[in-house]
Write an enzyme that holds these catalytic residues in place. Structure first.
Site, PDB file in Angstrom:
ATOM      1  N   CYS A  64       0.847  -1.185   0.000  1.00  0.00           N
ATOM      2  CA  CYS A  64       0.000   0.000   0.000  1.00  0.00           C
ATOM      3  C   CYS A  64       0.889   1.244   0.000  1.00  0.00           C
ATOM      4  CB  CYS A  64      -0.909  -0.012   1.223  1.00  0.00           C
ATOM      5  SG  CYS A  64      -2.229   1.198   1.174  1.00  0.00           S
ATOM      6  N   HIS A  65       0.560   2.227  -0.841  1.00  0.00           N
ATOM      7  CA  HIS A  65       1.360   3.440  -0.923  1.00  0.00           C
ATOM      8  C   HIS A  65       1.163   4.329   0.313  1.00  0.00           C
ATOM      9  CE1 HIS A  65       0.973   2.179  -5.140  1.00  0.00           C
ATOM     10  NE2 HIS A  65       2.146   2.750  -5.313  1.00  0.00           N
ATOM     11  N   MET A  99      -8.266   1.719   1.313  1.00  0.00           N
ATOM     12  CA  MET A  99      -7.553   0.844   2.248  1.00  0.00           C
ATOM     13  C   MET A  99      -7.354   1.534   3.597  1.00  0.00           C
ATOM     14  SD  MET A  99      -7.132  -2.059   0.852  1.00  0.00           S
ATOM     15  CE  MET A  99      -8.705  -1.811   0.045  1.00  0.00           C
ATOM     16  N   GLU A 100      -7.086   2.827   3.556  1.00  0.00           N
ATOM     17  CA  GLU A 100      -6.947   3.575   4.806  1.00  0.00           C
ATOM     18  C   GLU A 100      -8.257   3.576   5.586  1.00  0.00           C
ATOM     19  OE1 GLU A 100      -3.519   4.578   2.419  1.00  0.00           O
ATOM     20  OE2 GLU A 100      -5.631   4.382   1.944  1.00  0.00           O
ATOM     21  N   ASP A 114     -11.613  -5.162  22.392  1.00  0.00           N
ATOM     22  CA  ASP A 114     -10.671  -5.170  23.508  1.00  0.00           C
ATOM     23  C   ASP A 114     -11.254  -4.473  24.741  1.00  0.00           C
ATOM     24  OD1 ASP A 114      -7.915  -5.376  24.756  1.00  0.00           O
ATOM     25  OD2 ASP A 114      -8.144  -3.189  24.664  1.00  0.00           O
TER      26      ASP A 114
END
Length: 305
Positions: A64-65, A99-100, A114
């Site tokens: 990924c860039h 993607m981010e 969590d």
């Protein structure tokens, strides 16, 4: 295998919005709504996790860039059977930011898990009810090209290798240049010439006559045999000093202070841009991908007048 070369794309406004849900027990949702989760504020923690994940996406996805993210907006809310997270990412870049956004959503949902895992475990310490699901890109958008790029044209780029040893079939930097130029949807004509001032001038003039722009690679150092910038200055109608300064700055990020040894420059010959760069593979990749191809249409239009 490797990162996709995006040097031929334009930097435009990019936006992506991703969404996902974590299914939780009813008692967990009640505790979240009442602010009774032992670890603290679920929404604030999830937002921080999302933003950190967005900024570190290339560390998680190897191909990924690295993108200049300009904004991240995170929304966390309880829904009927769990918690929904939505992440919107904006950037001005050569490739999309989905993607981010997906990494942001995934990290936020894991953070929620969590935070509430003590409430979600059953008697045997398992998680029979907890489930992250429907993580997806809700939508993505891309802005138009910058004004001077609106009508992208394909050009013929001349590439001149200046070397007393490199020839066709033994020119790795030239091969890299050919791939970059073709990936940017332009065509290339290659030339080879020795480190001789008069020969360089003749070959460059020929390339200028046959091409829309010319890249001359090699012979830019300070050694006695490095004469390429001196030969080209005899041809330049105008010299673009800023090119050498910008290349030196970009190159310094790769090779440090050694970049100061380069006498890279650019100028106009017969109304066409001519770029003078070092002959190493790294220098060719830096100059073409970060400077020359990014503004080639603009360079050509300005040189023609």
């Amino acid at each position: 295998m490797g990162m996709v070369d995006i040097s031929g794309k334009f930097e435009v406004e990019r936006e992506a919005r991703a969404r996902g849900v974590i299914r939780l027990r009813r008692r967990t949702l009640n505790a979240i709504k009442a602010g009774e989760v032992e670890k603290g504020d679920i929404a604030e923690a999830a937002k921080i996790a999302a933003i950190m994940a967005v900024k570190n996406t290339p560390l998680l996805l190897p191909y990924c860039h690295t993108l200049p993210v300009t904004g991240v907006d995170v929304n966390v809310q309880t829904v009927r059977d769990g918690v929904e997270v939505e992440v919107q990412v904006k950037a001005v870049a050569r490739t999309g930011v989905e993607m981010e956004a997906l990494c942001g959503v995934s990290a936020a949902l894991l953070c929620v898990w969590d935070m509430v895992k003590a409430l979600e475990k059953d008697e045997s310490g398992q998680y029979p009810h907890t489930e992250i699901r429907t993580v997806r890109v809700a939508e993505k958008h891309k802005g138009g090209a910058p004004e001077h790029h609106r009508e992208k044209r394909r050009f013929v780029v001349g590439y001149v290798t200046v070397s007393s040893s490199r020839r066709q079939g033994d020119d790795p930097a030239g091969d890299v240049a050919e791939r970059l130029i073709k990936n940017a949807e332009h065509s290339i004509r290659r030339y080879w010439v020795s480190d001789d001032t008069e020969q360089i001038k003749r070959v460059v003039e020929r390339a200028v006559d046959e091409c829309d722009a010319v890249v001359v690679s090699g012979g830019t150092g300070v050694a006695p045999e490095d004469v390429t910038p001196d030969a080209l200055r005899q041809l330049f109608e105008k010299e673009a000093w800023g090119f050498g300064m910008l290349f030196c700055l970009a190159s310094a990020q790769q090779v440090g202070s050694a970049s100061a040894l380069s006498r890279s420059t650019a100028g106009v010959v017969k109304g066409k841009p001519v770029f003078c760069i070092p002959g190493s593979v790294g220098a060719v990749r830096t100059a073409l991908s970060r400077i020359v191809l990014a503004e080639l249409d603009h360079w050509i239009k300005q040189a023609r007048g």
